[in-house]
Design a protein around this motif. Sequence first.
Motif, short mmCIF file in Angstrom:
data_model
loop_
_atom_site.label_atom_id
_atom_site.label_comp_id
_atom_site.label_asym_id
_atom_site.label_seq_id
_atom_site.Cartn_x
_atom_site.Cartn_y
_atom_site.Cartn_z
N ASP A 36 0.84 -1.19 0.00
CA ASP A 36 0.00 0.00 0.00
C ASP A 36 0.87 1.24 0.00
OD1 ASP A 36 -2.53 1.51 0.58
OD2 ASP A 36 -1.51 1.89 2.48
N GLY A 37 0.47 2.24 -0.79
CA GLY A 37 1.20 3.49 -0.78
C GLY A 37 0.77 4.39 -1.92
N THR A 156 0.12 -7.05 5.30
CA THR A 156 0.00 -5.72 4.71
C THR A 156 1.31 -4.95 4.92
OG1 THR A 156 -1.04 -4.89 6.75
CG2 THR A 156 -2.49 -5.60 4.95
N HIS A 158 2.90 -1.11 4.23
CA HIS A 158 2.61 0.28 3.86
C HIS A 158 3.92 1.01 3.60
CE1 HIS A 158 0.71 4.16 3.60
NE2 HIS A 158 1.41 4.63 4.62
N LEU A 160 5.48 4.42 3.31
CA LEU A 160 5.12 5.72 3.85
C LEU A 160 6.02 6.82 3.31
CD1 LEU A 160 3.55 7.46 6.00
CD2 LEU A 160 5.40 6.84 7.60
N GLU A 185 -4.82 8.94 5.87
CA GLU A 185 -4.04 8.85 7.10
C GLU A 185 -4.94 9.03 8.32
OE1 GLU A 185 -0.80 8.27 7.56
OE2 GLU A 185 -0.27 8.11 5.44
N PRO A 190 -2.75 4.00 8.12
CA PRO A 190 -2.02 2.84 7.59
C PRO A 190 -0.66 2.62 8.22
CG PRO A 190 -1.98 4.65 6.01
CD PRO A 190 -2.95 5.04 7.09
N ALA A 194 -0.79 -1.28 9.35
CA ALA A 194 -0.12 -2.25 8.48
C ALA A 194 0.79 -3.15 9.31
CB ALA A 194 0.70 -1.53 7.41
N LEU A 197 5.85 -1.57 8.07
CA LEU A 197 5.95 -0.17 7.67
C LEU A 197 7.32 0.06 7.04
CD1 LEU A 197 4.79 2.72 7.65
CD2 LEU A 197 5.88 3.03 9.91
#
Length: 210
Positions: A36-37, A156, A158, A160, A185, A190, A194, A197
Amino acid sequence: MRLEAITWDRLGDLLAERLLDLRPADESPWPRVAFDGAPAARPGDLAERVSEALRVRGRPSLVVGTEGFLRPASLRLEYGRQDLESFYSGWYDTGALWREVFGPLDPGGDGRVLPDLWDPVTDRATRSPYVQLPPGGVLLMHGPLLLRHWFPFDLTVHVLLSPGALRRRTPGTDHWTLPAFERYEDETDPANTADVLVRADDPNHPAWNG
């Protein structure tokens, strides 16, 4: 949260090693992983690294980007090209993702996944063939705002960016999307929800909480 410096290659290797032992909670034979990002964070690059690291370890995987499941422009841009609510809630065909990607990987599924559905450049169906993911094969999905849809991910990740880095690395023509990531956010958090990270403010020197 304490983050440790790491190289991208080492990060790909460590995540691949972790995935070798990942067992889905619902007993599906296909682990499902989110990268995710925001587009500027390039989560797809990390997904591809992990896919290659899995390949050399003898584990098949399939990388799926949500940009291949954008809704047609007539629906996506119904309220204008810079409508923030549409971008946040309506640009991606989540129904098609459930049907064509996650459904076949449910327990009892056949493992036949559609890797993409819609070409945003031509605004036409891609007509890509289905891909057979064998039992034990790993789905590596990447895209923005992934963690707000309740997709059945088993891990998951993320990627960042700080607000400043996100603004610097997002093309000016796309700055109108930045409030959507601020909202994400606030509503989804997240970085804290997540499993993994990765901070990528410096694209050459990531850090992670592994």
